[in-house]
Write a protein that holds these residues in place. Sequence first.
Motif, PDB file in Angstrom:
ATOM      1  N   PHE A  82       1.558  19.152 -38.497  1.00  0.00           N
ATOM      2  CA  PHE A  82       0.283  19.548 -37.899  1.00  0.00           C
ATOM      3  C   PHE A  82       0.222  19.081 -36.439  1.00  0.00           C
ATOM      4  O   PHE A  82       1.096  18.368 -35.943  1.00  0.00           O
ATOM      5  CB  PHE A  82      -0.877  18.921 -38.672  1.00  0.00           C
ATOM      6  CG  PHE A  82      -0.971  19.360 -40.105  1.00  0.00           C
ATOM      7  CD1 PHE A  82      -1.664  20.504 -40.455  1.00  0.00           C
ATOM      8  CD2 PHE A  82      -0.381  18.613 -41.115  1.00  0.00           C
ATOM      9  CE1 PHE A  82      -1.766  20.906 -41.774  1.00  0.00           C
ATOM     10  CE2 PHE A  82      -0.476  19.006 -42.441  1.00  0.00           C
ATOM     11  CZ  PHE A  82      -1.163  20.154 -42.771  1.00  0.00           C
ATOM     12  N   GLN A  83      -0.873  19.450 -35.751  1.00  0.00           N
ATOM     13  CA  GLN A  83      -1.097  18.952 -34.396  1.00  0.00           C
ATOM     14  C   GLN A  83      -1.218  17.436 -34.393  1.00  0.00           C
ATOM     15  O   GLN A  83      -0.669  16.755 -33.536  1.00  0.00           O
ATOM     16  CB  GLN A  83      -2.375  19.569 -33.811  1.00  0.00           C
ATOM     17  CG  GLN A  83      -2.267  21.046 -33.496  1.00  0.00           C
ATOM     18  CD  GLN A  83      -3.507  21.553 -32.774  1.00  0.00           C
ATOM     19  OE1 GLN A  83      -4.024  20.908 -31.882  1.00  0.00           O
ATOM     20  NE2 GLN A  83      -3.983  22.720 -33.177  1.00  0.00           N
ATOM     21  N   ASN A  84      -1.944  16.902 -35.358  1.00  0.00           N
ATOM     22  CA  ASN A  84      -2.091  15.462 -35.505  1.00  0.00           C
ATOM     23  C   ASN A  84      -0.830  14.909 -36.162  1.00  0.00           C
ATOM     24  O   ASN A  84      -0.394  15.426 -37.193  1.00  0.00           O
ATOM     25  CB  ASN A  84      -3.321  15.164 -36.375  1.00  0.00           C
ATOM     26  CG  ASN A  84      -3.627  13.693 -36.485  1.00  0.00           C
ATOM     27  OD1 ASN A  84      -2.767  12.851 -36.254  1.00  0.00           O
ATOM     28  ND2 ASN A  84      -4.850  13.389 -36.850  1.00  0.00           N
ATOM     29  N   ASP A  85      -0.242  13.856 -35.597  1.00  0.00           N
ATOM     30  CA  ASP A  85       1.006  13.341 -36.171  1.00  0.00           C
ATOM     31  C   ASP A  85       0.796  12.686 -37.532  1.00  0.00           C
ATOM     32  O   ASP A  85       1.735  12.580 -38.324  1.00  0.00           O
ATOM     33  CB  ASP A  85       1.694  12.366 -35.211  1.00  0.00           C
ATOM     34  CG  ASP A  85       0.805  11.233 -34.756  1.00  0.00           C
ATOM     35  OD1 ASP A  85       0.293  10.498 -35.617  1.00  0.00           O
ATOM     36  OD2 ASP A  85       0.630  11.066 -33.538  1.00  0.00           O
ATOM     37  N   ALA A  86      -0.432  12.220 -37.848  1.00  0.00           N
ATOM     38  CA  ALA A  86      -0.779  11.691 -39.177  1.00  0.00           C
ATOM     39  C   ALA A  86       0.153  10.566 -39.631  1.00  0.00           C
ATOM     40  O   ALA A  86       0.458  10.436 -40.819  1.00  0.00           O
ATOM     41  CB  ALA A  86      -0.779  12.818 -40.216  1.00  0.00           C
ATOM     42  N   GLY A 137       2.481   9.328 -27.067  1.00  0.00           N
ATOM     43  CA  GLY A 137       2.197  10.502 -27.885  1.00  0.00           C
ATOM     44  C   GLY A 137       3.446  11.287 -28.229  1.00  0.00           C
ATOM     45  O   GLY A 137       3.616  11.757 -29.362  1.00  0.00           O
ATOM     46  N   ARG A 140       5.424   9.411 -30.920  1.00  0.00           N
ATOM     47  CA  ARG A 140       4.810   9.561 -32.247  1.00  0.00           C
ATOM     48  C   ARG A 140       5.121  10.933 -32.839  1.00  0.00           C
ATOM     49  O   ARG A 140       5.342  11.074 -34.047  1.00  0.00           O
ATOM     50  CB  ARG A 140       3.290   9.352 -32.155  1.00  0.00           C
ATOM     51  CG  ARG A 140       2.889   7.922 -31.878  1.00  0.00           C
ATOM     52  CD  ARG A 140       1.410   7.677 -32.168  1.00  0.00           C
ATOM     53  NE  ARG A 140       0.548   8.518 -31.366  1.00  0.00           N
ATOM     54  CZ  ARG A 140       0.085   8.183 -30.170  1.00  0.00           C
ATOM     55  NH1 ARG A 140       0.422   7.018 -29.625  1.00  0.00           N
ATOM     56  NH2 ARG A 140      -0.718   9.000 -29.504  1.00  0.00           N
ATOM     57  N   LYS A 141       5.131  11.944 -31.977  1.00  0.00           N
ATOM     58  CA  LYS A 141       5.457  13.286 -32.466  1.00  0.00           C
ATOM     59  C   LYS A 141       6.907  13.342 -32.976  1.00  0.00           C
ATOM     60  O   LYS A 141       7.196  14.003 -33.975  1.00  0.00           O
ATOM     61  CB  LYS A 141       5.246  14.301 -31.354  1.00  0.00           C
ATOM     62  CG  LYS A 141       5.350  15.743 -31.806  1.00  0.00           C
ATOM     63  CD  LYS A 141       4.296  16.086 -32.846  1.00  0.00           C
ATOM     64  CE  LYS A 141       2.894  16.055 -32.277  1.00  0.00           C
ATOM     65  NZ  LYS A 141       1.902  16.489 -33.289  1.00  0.00           N
ATOM     66  N   PRO A 164      -0.847  19.044 -28.418  1.00  0.00           N
ATOM     67  CA  PRO A 164      -1.619  17.978 -27.774  1.00  0.00           C
ATOM     68  C   PRO A 164      -0.873  17.244 -26.655  1.00  0.00           C
ATOM     69  O   PRO A 164      -1.470  16.406 -25.978  1.00  0.00           O
ATOM     70  CB  PRO A 164      -1.894  17.003 -28.944  1.00  0.00           C
ATOM     71  CG  PRO A 164      -1.639  17.787 -30.186  1.00  0.00           C
ATOM     72  CD  PRO A 164      -0.580  18.768 -29.826  1.00  0.00           C
TER      73      PRO A 164
END
Length: 252
Positions: A82-86, A137, A140-141, A164
């Motif tokens: 997803f867009q959010n790495d969660a 960021g 994290r991705k 993002p």
Amino acid sequence: MSAVEFDSVSVAYRTREGRRAAVEDVTLSVQSGEFIALVGPSGCGKSTLLKAAAGLVAASAGQVRVGGAVVTEPPAGVGMLFQNDALLPWRSVADNVRLPLQIAGRHRAEQDTRTAALLDKVGLSSFADYVPRQLSGGMRKRVALARTLAADPAVFLMDEPFGPLDALTRREIGADFLRLWEQVRTTVLFVTHDVDEALLLADRVVVMSPGPGRIVEDLAVSLPRPRDPRELRFTPEYHDLYDAVSDRLGVA
């Protein structure tokens, strides 16, 4: 057999105003090892199609099939980014990546070997003991990407995964992911608003109309692989494809 197939699929949501169609009558076949990019305006149902393939939403009409089986629940062998790495903030980089292997009950030695190999592939070997808050960021991705790859999915669903990020980081990670994908050739369904990103990554670009989304163009991307974005962006073939997709999107 197609890896992912949408057969006359419609999806509608219930809202306070009533029933709202997100996508209507979408038919699309994704072959094994193929990289498909879905582009279209916001609200056209791109993410809804990914969620339908992941078993997170149900089709109102038609069928979604993964590996030939009708999707009625989250199917095995499907990974989603997803867009959010969660990422789990209390776990280290290595422990975030190993999570799917732990869930699958793999032996610790196999977990360690696989985790180390994936961190090396995404360039984070020296950050294995860090926690997410200590990373940029983009880093994290990369961890989220490695974690998804750890499950060794046959189908990779990606919902604007690099959206993002700042433009430079987005291009760097996109190029890194392209190199990884060219090694493993996992089936990918990739959602993006970025025509440039779609053309540099995909075998086909599927253009969707404003919502409720329908497919209005399915364009083969004949650019040679392996692809070097620094070179391809200056070729006439790339610009012809870019213009064709942009025209269909109504982009000046």
